[in-house]
Design a protein around this motif. Sequence first.
Motif, PDB file in Angstrom:
ATOM      1  N   PHE A   1       0.868  -1.233   0.075  1.00 46.82           N
ATOM      2  CA  PHE A   1      -0.214   0.121   0.084  1.00 46.82           C
ATOM      3  C   PHE A   1       0.893   1.179   0.143  1.00 46.82           C
ATOM      4  CE2 PHE A   1      -3.636  -2.694   0.568  1.00 46.82           C
ATOM      5  CZ  PHE A   1      -4.809  -1.660   0.384  1.00 46.82           C
ATOM      6  N   ALA A   2       2.050   1.290   0.736  1.00 45.33           N
ATOM      7  CA  ALA A   2       2.918   2.444   0.850  1.00 45.33           C
ATOM      8  C   ALA A   2       3.672   2.399  -0.553  1.00 45.33           C
ATOM      9  CB  ALA A   2       3.802   2.571   2.026  1.00 45.33           C
ATOM     10  N   GLU A   3       3.921   1.587  -1.001  1.00 47.06           N
ATOM     11  CA  GLU A   3       4.699   1.523  -2.384  1.00 47.06           C
ATOM     12  C   GLU A   3       4.217   1.872  -3.649  1.00 47.06           C
ATOM     13  OE1 GLU A   3       8.318  -1.497  -1.192  1.00 47.06           O
ATOM     14  OE2 GLU A   3       6.512  -2.265  -2.022  1.00 47.06           O
ATOM     15  N   MET A   4       2.808   1.068  -3.734  1.00 45.75           N
ATOM     16  CA  MET A   4       2.149   1.557  -4.861  1.00 45.75           C
ATOM     17  C   MET A   4       1.163   2.814  -4.745  1.00 45.75           C
ATOM     18  SD  MET A   4       0.884  -2.262  -6.229  1.00 45.75           S
ATOM     19  CE  MET A   4       1.856  -3.814  -5.732  1.00 45.75           C
ATOM     20  N   ALA A   5       0.432   2.789  -3.645  1.00 40.79           N
ATOM     21  CA  ALA A   5      -0.704   3.816  -3.148  1.00 40.79           C
ATOM     22  C   ALA A   5      -0.223   4.995  -2.542  1.00 40.79           C
ATOM     23  CB  ALA A   5      -1.886   2.941  -2.768  1.00 40.79           C
ATOM     24  N   GLY A   6       1.094   4.964  -1.962  1.00 42.56           N
ATOM     25  CA  GLY A   6       1.449   6.255  -1.291  1.00 42.56           C
ATOM     26  C   GLY A   6       0.770   6.250  -0.034  1.00 42.56           C
ATOM     27  N   ALA A   7       0.219   5.075   0.375  1.00 44.77           N
ATOM     28  CA  ALA A   7      -0.673   5.428   1.623  1.00 44.77           C
ATOM     29  C   ALA A   7      -0.007   4.602   2.850  1.00 44.77           C
ATOM     30  CB  ALA A   7      -2.005   4.587   1.325  1.00 44.77           C
ATOM     31  N   ARG A   8      -0.384   5.200   4.026  1.00 47.17           N
ATOM     32  CA  ARG A   8       0.225   4.582   5.209  1.00 47.17           C
ATOM     33  C   ARG A   8      -0.746   3.852   5.966  1.00 47.17           C
ATOM     34  NH1 ARG A   8       4.751   5.925   8.256  1.00 47.17           N
ATOM     35  NH2 ARG A   8       4.938   7.950   7.130  1.00 47.17           N
ATOM     36  N   VAL A   9      -0.723   2.622   6.193  1.00 51.10           N
ATOM     37  CA  VAL A   9      -1.566   1.736   6.832  1.00 51.10           C
ATOM     38  C   VAL A   9      -0.980   0.897   8.025  1.00 51.10           C
ATOM     39  CG1 VAL A   9      -3.371   1.589   5.122  1.00 51.10           C
ATOM     40  CG2 VAL A   9      -1.789  -0.153   5.278  1.00 51.10           C
ATOM     41  N   THR A  10      -1.608   0.595   9.084  1.00 49.98           N
ATOM     42  CA  THR A  10      -0.971  -0.300   9.959  1.00 49.98           C
ATOM     43  C   THR A  10      -1.027  -1.566   9.564  1.00 49.98           C
ATOM     44  OG1 THR A  10      -3.042  -0.428  11.219  1.00 49.98           O
ATOM     45  CG2 THR A  10      -1.457   1.315  12.110  1.00 49.98           C
ATOM     46  N   SER A  11      -0.354  -2.626  10.604  1.00 52.08           N
ATOM     47  CA  SER A  11      -0.626  -4.099  10.016  1.00 52.08           C
ATOM     48  C   SER A  11      -0.534  -5.002  11.418  1.00 52.08           C
ATOM     49  CB  SER A  11       0.536  -4.417   9.152  1.00 52.08           C
ATOM     50  OG  SER A  11       1.871  -4.449   9.808  1.00 52.08           O
ATOM     51  N   ASP A  12      -1.389  -5.961  11.502  1.00 50.59           N
ATOM     52  CA  ASP A  12      -1.422  -6.836  12.594  1.00 50.59           C
ATOM     53  C   ASP A  12      -1.890  -8.215  12.386  1.00 50.59           C
ATOM     54  OD1 ASP A  12      -0.751  -5.480  15.243  1.00 50.59           O
ATOM     55  OD2 ASP A  12      -2.439  -3.996  14.415  1.00 50.59           O
ATOM     56  N   GLU A  13      -1.699  -9.262  12.923  1.00 53.65           N
ATOM     57  CA  GLU A  13      -2.484 -10.287  13.150  1.00 53.65           C
ATOM     58  C   GLU A  13      -3.641 -10.316  13.738  1.00 53.65           C
ATOM     59  OE1 GLU A  13      -0.304 -13.550  15.510  1.00 53.65           O
ATOM     60  OE2 GLU A  13       1.290 -12.137  14.883  1.00 53.65           O
ATOM     61  N   VAL A  14      -4.830 -11.101  13.552  1.00 51.66           N
ATOM     62  CA  VAL A  14      -5.995 -10.967  13.975  1.00 51.66           C
ATOM     63  C   VAL A  14      -5.884 -10.715  15.527  1.00 51.66           C
ATOM     64  CG1 VAL A  14      -8.281 -12.010  14.751  1.00 51.66           C
ATOM     65  CG2 VAL A  14      -7.179 -12.165  12.315  1.00 51.66           C
ATOM     66  N   VAL A  15      -5.233 -11.842  16.182  1.00 50.71           N
ATOM     67  CA  VAL A  15      -5.323 -11.984  17.690  1.00 50.71           C
ATOM     68  C   VAL A  15      -4.719 -10.456  18.330  1.00 50.71           C
ATOM     69  CG1 VAL A  15      -4.532 -13.081  19.824  1.00 50.71           C
ATOM     70  CG2 VAL A  15      -5.328 -14.395  17.997  1.00 50.71           C
ATOM     71  N   GLU A  16      -3.646 -10.082  17.665  1.00 49.62           N
ATOM     72  CA  GLU A  16      -2.882  -8.769  18.215  1.00 49.62           C
ATOM     73  C   GLU A  16      -3.693  -7.547  17.961  1.00 49.62           C
ATOM     74  OE1 GLU A  16      -0.283  -8.442  19.866  1.00 49.62           O
ATOM     75  OE2 GLU A  16       0.751  -9.903  20.051  1.00 49.62           O
ATOM     76  N   HIS A  17      -4.633  -7.628  16.847  1.00 49.46           N
ATOM     77  CA  HIS A  17      -5.738  -6.510  16.640  1.00 49.46           C
ATOM     78  C   HIS A  17      -6.632  -6.558  17.745  1.00 49.46           C
ATOM     79  CE1 HIS A  17      -8.010  -3.738  14.112  1.00 49.46           C
ATOM     80  NE2 HIS A  17      -9.100  -4.478  14.299  1.00 49.46           N
ATOM     81  N   PHE A  18      -7.121  -7.598  18.296  1.00 50.62           N
ATOM     82  CA  PHE A  18      -7.939  -7.570  19.253  1.00 50.62           C
ATOM     83  C   PHE A  18      -7.469  -7.212  20.782  1.00 50.62           C
ATOM     84  CE2 PHE A  18     -10.697 -11.231  16.973  1.00 50.62           C
ATOM     85  CZ  PHE A  18     -11.721 -10.011  16.551  1.00 50.62           C
ATOM     86  N   HIS A  19      -6.148  -7.320  20.691  1.00 52.08           N
ATOM     87  CA  HIS A  19      -5.350  -6.949  21.952  1.00 52.08           C
ATOM     88  C   HIS A  19      -5.147  -5.522  22.190  1.00 52.08           C
ATOM     89  CE1 HIS A  19      -3.111  -7.956  25.417  1.00 52.08           C
ATOM     90  NE2 HIS A  19      -2.215  -7.140  24.813  1.00 52.08           N
ATOM     91  N   GLY A  20      -5.390  -4.661  21.010  1.00 54.00           N
ATOM     92  CA  GLY A  20      -5.195  -3.252  21.193  1.00 54.00           C
ATOM     93  C   GLY A  20      -5.759  -2.323  20.284  1.00 54.00           C
ATOM     94  N   PRO A  21      -5.291  -2.666  18.947  1.00 54.63           N
ATOM     95  CA  PRO A  21      -5.586  -1.576  17.804  1.00 54.63           C
ATOM     96  C   PRO A  21      -7.257  -1.506  17.541  1.00 54.63           C
ATOM     97  CG  PRO A  21      -3.816  -2.922  17.222  1.00 54.63           C
ATOM     98  CD  PRO A  21      -4.203  -3.309  18.451  1.00 54.63           C
TER      99      PRO A  21
END
Length: 323
Positions: A218-238
């Motif tokens: 996403f950063a390289e092609m679209a110039g968009a900054r996005v976060t990344s997580d696995e599912v369980v880590e996503h539930f733990h905070g993000p």
Amino acid sequence: MGTGATSSRVAADMADQPAVLEQVAERNDGALAAAREIVGGRGVVRMAGIGSSRRAAGYGGQVLDLLADTPATVFPAPGAGVALPAFRPGHPLIVVSQSGRTPSLVDLAWRARSRGADVVAVTNDRSSLLADAATVTLDCGAGAERVVAATKSVTAQMLLLRMLARPLGADDLEAFVAAVRATLELDMDPVVGGPPPDGIVCAGVAAGWVAGEIALKFAEMAGARVTSDEVVEHFHGPTAVRGSILALLDPDDPNSMELAGRQGVRTVGPERRFDLTTPATGDTTLDPILRVVIGQCIAHAWALELRQNPDATRGLRKVTETK
């Protein structure tokens, strides 16, 4: 539309992937056997890479542990200020580098060899400086990539590392390549449009590494900054932060299905209940490579949606000249 419907150079690289992947095994048959002798039964294997190659290494470390019962650890991206453990003869090093010319990775390989450790190089240039330093070289054979954003070299690296962990039968390889080809023909419209994603969340084997690679695209092609997580880590905070989430999910994972029911989540996976229904390989250790291909296609489609040039360099280069 599938990537073949556009004229971008990165789309052409992505479209090369089925042809590249179907010849990787034959091209590296002897080298893979030699590399398995080096890493098999070791107490630990070290792995290194930068950028997309480091994410491929992370995937490789997990499949080595799962399929070859060989614990693997991924080094931080190497540089002068990064402390690394001492090398020993019984601890082989796998260095993953598309170009094979990144100075800090080449130096790392020579440092390992000087301490008696074997080095397996996974590179798209078998005549590179990294290949010169290696005990054995696994050759992606992807051909020159037309743009900075790595696509076909990454999936070739991942497949080589999967086959290093355990050989892949001809029928299984054929089915996997067919799934990649079908993925490239998918229409991405169901997950493109409206607010762009703030985060990428993945399930399955090596989920964090796969999510990180898709976010990088996403950063390289679209110039968009996005976060990344696995599912369980996503539930733990993000998940506490509201936003638009693109989720590449596993229908057999109850955490995936809980995430799929939440507001603001666009879902991708091998079931019709997901917003974008994708092929599956039938092998949980091959599915992460397919998810990377899916992520490439979605990032490319979002670049066009956001009126960004997916071929732009954005100040990046193929060879990372770190110190």
